[in-house]
Each structure stands twice: as C-alpha cells, then as structure tokens.
Scaffold this motif. Structure first.
Motif, PDB file in Angstrom:
ATOM      1  N   SER A  83       0.833  -1.210   0.000  1.00 37.55           N
ATOM      2  CA  SER A  83       0.000   0.000   0.000  1.00 37.55           C
ATOM      3  C   SER A  83       0.865   1.256   0.000  1.00 37.55           C
ATOM      4  O   SER A  83       0.602   2.201  -0.753  1.00 37.55           O
ATOM      5  CB  SER A  83      -0.920   0.007   1.226  1.00 37.55           C
ATOM      6  OG  SER A  83      -1.780  -1.098   1.208  1.00 37.55           O
ATOM      7  N   LEU A  84       1.878   1.256   0.835  1.00 39.38           N
ATOM      8  CA  LEU A  84       2.771   2.409   0.899  1.00 39.38           C
ATOM      9  C   LEU A  84       3.514   2.595  -0.421  1.00 39.38           C
ATOM     10  O   LEU A  84       3.752   3.727  -0.861  1.00 39.38           O
ATOM     11  CB  LEU A  84       3.760   2.255   2.055  1.00 39.38           C
ATOM     12  CG  LEU A  84       4.668   3.441   2.332  1.00 39.38           C
ATOM     13  CD1 LEU A  84       3.861   4.670   2.692  1.00 39.38           C
ATOM     14  CD2 LEU A  84       5.645   3.107   3.440  1.00 39.38           C
ATOM     15  N   SER A  85       3.856   1.508  -1.089  1.00 35.87           N
ATOM     16  CA  SER A  85       4.606   1.610  -2.350  1.00 35.87           C
ATOM     17  C   SER A  85       3.796   2.300  -3.442  1.00 35.87           C
ATOM     18  O   SER A  85       4.367   2.964  -4.310  1.00 35.87           O
ATOM     19  CB  SER A  85       5.073   0.239  -2.820  1.00 35.87           C
ATOM     20  OG  SER A  85       3.984  -0.539  -3.270  1.00 35.87           O
ATOM     21  N   MET A  86       2.479   2.177  -3.392  1.00 35.78           N
ATOM     22  CA  MET A  86       1.649   2.868  -4.394  1.00 35.78           C
ATOM     23  C   MET A  86       1.747   4.385  -4.234  1.00 35.78           C
ATOM     24  O   MET A  86       1.880   5.110  -5.220  1.00 35.78           O
ATOM     25  CB  MET A  86       0.197   2.401  -4.287  1.00 35.78           C
ATOM     26  CG  MET A  86      -0.004   0.973  -4.762  1.00 35.78           C
ATOM     27  SD  MET A  86      -1.715   0.448  -4.766  1.00 35.78           S
ATOM     28  CE  MET A  86      -2.024   0.199  -3.036  1.00 35.78           C
ATOM     29  N   VAL A  87       1.721   4.840  -2.997  1.00 36.90           N
ATOM     30  CA  VAL A  87       1.870   6.280  -2.741  1.00 36.90           C
ATOM     31  C   VAL A  87       3.300   6.706  -3.073  1.00 36.90           C
ATOM     32  O   VAL A  87       3.525   7.754  -3.684  1.00 36.90           O
ATOM     33  CB  VAL A  87       1.525   6.604  -1.273  1.00 36.90           C
ATOM     34  CG1 VAL A  87       1.753   8.077  -0.975  1.00 36.90           C
ATOM     35  CG2 VAL A  87       0.087   6.204  -0.962  1.00 36.90           C
ATOM     36  N   GLU A  88       4.244   5.878  -2.677  1.00 41.61           N
ATOM     37  CA  GLU A  88       5.660   6.168  -2.918  1.00 41.61           C
ATOM     38  C   GLU A  88       5.939   6.409  -4.400  1.00 41.61           C
ATOM     39  O   GLU A  88       6.619   7.370  -4.770  1.00 41.61           O
ATOM     40  CB  GLU A  88       6.503   4.996  -2.411  1.00 41.61           C
ATOM     41  CG  GLU A  88       7.965   5.090  -2.714  1.00 41.61           C
ATOM     42  CD  GLU A  88       8.685   3.779  -2.448  1.00 41.61           C
ATOM     43  OE1 GLU A  88       9.815   3.656  -2.954  1.00 41.61           O
ATOM     44  OE2 GLU A  88       8.150   2.899  -1.758  1.00 41.61           O
ATOM     45  N   VAL A  89       5.433   5.557  -5.269  1.00 44.72           N
ATOM     46  CA  VAL A  89       5.726   5.690  -6.692  1.00 44.72           C
ATOM     47  C   VAL A  89       5.061   6.937  -7.281  1.00 44.72           C
ATOM     48  O   VAL A  89       5.633   7.582  -8.169  1.00 44.72           O
ATOM     49  CB  VAL A  89       5.359   4.404  -7.475  1.00 44.72           C
ATOM     50  CG1 VAL A  89       3.866   4.270  -7.687  1.00 44.72           C
ATOM     51  CG2 VAL A  89       6.101   4.359  -8.797  1.00 44.72           C
ATOM     52  N   LEU A  90       3.900   7.308  -6.776  1.00 42.48           N
ATOM     53  CA  LEU A  90       3.262   8.547  -7.247  1.00 42.48           C
ATOM     54  C   LEU A  90       4.112   9.768  -6.891  1.00 42.48           C
ATOM     55  O   LEU A  90       4.318  10.654  -7.721  1.00 42.48           O
ATOM     56  CB  LEU A  90       1.857   8.684  -6.657  1.00 42.48           C
ATOM     57  CG  LEU A  90       0.813   7.711  -7.176  1.00 42.48           C
ATOM     58  CD1 LEU A  90      -0.480   7.846  -6.369  1.00 42.48           C
ATOM     59  CD2 LEU A  90       0.550   7.925  -8.653  1.00 42.48           C
ATOM     60  N   VAL A  91       4.594   9.791  -5.665  1.00 43.03           N
ATOM     61  CA  VAL A  91       5.445  10.903  -5.229  1.00 43.03           C
ATOM     62  C   VAL A  91       6.733  10.918  -6.037  1.00 43.03           C
ATOM     63  O   VAL A  91       7.201  11.978  -6.482  1.00 43.03           O
ATOM     64  CB  VAL A  91       5.732  10.794  -3.710  1.00 43.03           C
ATOM     65  CG1 VAL A  91       6.759  11.815  -3.265  1.00 43.03           C
ATOM     66  CG2 VAL A  91       4.446  10.942  -2.916  1.00 43.03           C
ATOM     67  N   TYR A  92       7.322   9.748  -6.273  1.00 41.53           N
ATOM     68  CA  TYR A  92       8.561   9.637  -7.036  1.00 41.53           C
ATOM     69  C   TYR A  92       8.399  10.176  -8.456  1.00 41.53           C
ATOM     70  O   TYR A  92       9.207  10.972  -8.928  1.00 41.53           O
ATOM     71  CB  TYR A  92       9.005   8.177  -7.079  1.00 41.53           C
ATOM     72  CG  TYR A  92      10.164   7.915  -8.007  1.00 41.53           C
ATOM     73  CD1 TYR A  92      11.441   8.357  -7.687  1.00 41.53           C
ATOM     74  CD2 TYR A  92       9.978   7.240  -9.207  1.00 41.53           C
ATOM     75  CE1 TYR A  92      12.507   8.123  -8.540  1.00 41.53           C
ATOM     76  CE2 TYR A  92      11.041   6.999 -10.062  1.00 41.53           C
ATOM     77  CZ  TYR A  92      12.300   7.443  -9.728  1.00 41.53           C
ATOM     78  OH  TYR A  92      13.349   7.220 -10.565  1.00 41.53           O
ATOM     79  N   VAL A  93       7.350   9.750  -9.136  1.00 41.27           N
ATOM     80  CA  VAL A  93       7.129  10.183 -10.517  1.00 41.27           C
ATOM     81  C   VAL A  93       6.899  11.687 -10.575  1.00 41.27           C
ATOM     82  O   VAL A  93       7.410  12.373 -11.470  1.00 41.27           O
ATOM     83  CB  VAL A  93       5.952   9.395 -11.151  1.00 41.27           C
ATOM     84  CG1 VAL A  93       5.516  10.002 -12.469  1.00 41.27           C
ATOM     85  CG2 VAL A  93       6.336   7.939 -11.331  1.00 41.27           C
ATOM     86  N   LEU A  94       6.158  12.218  -9.618  1.00 41.58           N
ATOM     87  CA  LEU A  94       5.919  13.663  -9.579  1.00 41.58           C
ATOM     88  C   LEU A  94       7.229  14.430  -9.415  1.00 41.58           C
ATOM     89  O   LEU A  94       7.513  15.364 -10.172  1.00 41.58           O
ATOM     90  CB  LEU A  94       4.959  14.003  -8.433  1.00 41.58           C
ATOM     91  CG  LEU A  94       4.635  15.475  -8.215  1.00 41.58           C
ATOM     92  CD1 LEU A  94       3.907  16.050  -9.426  1.00 41.58           C
ATOM     93  CD2 LEU A  94       3.790  15.643  -6.966  1.00 41.58           C
ATOM     94  N   GLY A  95       8.050  14.031  -8.463  1.00 46.37           N
ATOM     95  CA  GLY A  95       9.316  14.728  -8.222  1.00 46.37           C
ATOM     96  C   GLY A  95      10.286  14.586  -9.376  1.00 46.37           C
ATOM     97  O   GLY A  95      10.911  15.563  -9.814  1.00 46.37           O
TER      98      GLY A  95
END
Length: 179
Positions: free
Chosen positions: A40-52
């Motif tokens: 679950s955390l990895s889904m949020v993590e990848v969104l933040v990563y792609v944005l940055g």
C-alpha cells in the motif's frame, strides 16, 4: 507557482524527502513481513517519485533543481531512518552477561514484564550470569537502562531475531505481526 525558482527548488526538495522516507519505511515493512502495508505504501511512494522526477526532468537546464533533488534524497534517508526508529517495529533479543551472580536480576526483569531465560556461564574471569531476553524493539532502551541500574558494567548485545518458534511469547508475537 512552479515558475518561481525558489518554490520549484523547495517543492522538489520536499517531494524527494517524502519519497525517500516512504521508500525507507516500505523497505523496513517488507523486511519485517508487513507485506500488505508495504504494498500500500509503495503505491503512494511511486506517485510521489514520478511527480518529483518529472519536475526535475522537465527542468534539466536548472542545476538548482538537481541539487535540490540530491539534497532531498539525502535528507529523506535520514528522516526515514528517524521515522523507523520511532516506529520500532519488531522484536529484539538482548543478551546480557554480568558478574553479579548474587543479585536477582532475572526476576527483577521478569517483574518488569520481560521474558528472561538465564543460566550460569563461564568466562575468562570465572562464572557469569548469562541472560537472553526477548522484547519488542520499542522497549530496548528501557531494558538496557534496567540492566545498567543493576550492573553498570554488564556486557549487553542486542540483535533482531528473524523467526520465532516455541516459547510462551510466540502466540502474542504472531498476533501482533499480522497486518
């Protein structure tokens, strides 16, 4: 707002701190067997990563963005580690060796709620009391302080056990480790 250089640098910096902190926590959750929380955390993590990363790639001509990305990454590692220390997930085994054979340290620790197995060991300077204590990680420093209050020179080693079988702690450990 993103056309302002300072705002862009600040946003990239903060995004990378969040990303790397999430990454660190996800790795810890994965290693400790909390697979559904980690996923679950990895889904949020990848969104933040792609944005940055998108902000940096779209503005590669701005060296300050790359520097902010790198500084955010390093800061995220430190902050992620601090968060993990506060979460203190899992259990530790603490081994204690003391020359204080006459003191009733095992029962003192048991009365404080710790599971203690003890025996007499033989060291270079004679008999020693050896104890193995299993406790949640969040209690590690309290346990060490309790041992030091009895014997300030006790030899103390802590490590993280990988799996548990048998003993009176196993049922409560398995219940607490379920996501």
């Amino acid at each position: 707002m993103l056309s302002n250089t300072f705002a862009m640098v600040a946003i990239i910096f903060v995004i990378n701190i969040v990303y790397v902190s999430f990454n660190t926590i996800r790795m810890i959750l994965t290693l400790k067997g909390y697979r559904y929380y980690a996923a679950s955390l990895s889904m949020v993590e990848v969104l933040v990563y792609v944005l940055g990363l998108g902000l940096v790639i779209n503005n590669l001509d701005q060296i300050q963005n790359l520097i902010a990305y790198a500084l955010g990454y390093g800061s995220g590692v430190i902050i992620g580690m601090k968060i993990e220390e506060k979460l203190a997930l899992g259990y530790i085994t603490v081994n204690v060796i003391t020359a204080e054979l006459e003191k009733d340290l095992p029962n003192y620790l048991r009365n404080r709620g710790y599971g203690v197995t003890h025996w007499t060991a033989h060291g270079r300077k004679g008999e020693r009391l050896m104890m193995e204590i299993l406790t949640p990680r969040r209690n590690e420093f309290d346990l060490i302080d309790a041992v030091k209050s009895y014997d300030p020179v006790a030899f103390i080693v802590s490590q993280e056990p990988k799996s548990f079988r048998g003993g009176f702690w196993v049922k409560s450990i398995r219940k607490s480790m379920r996501p």
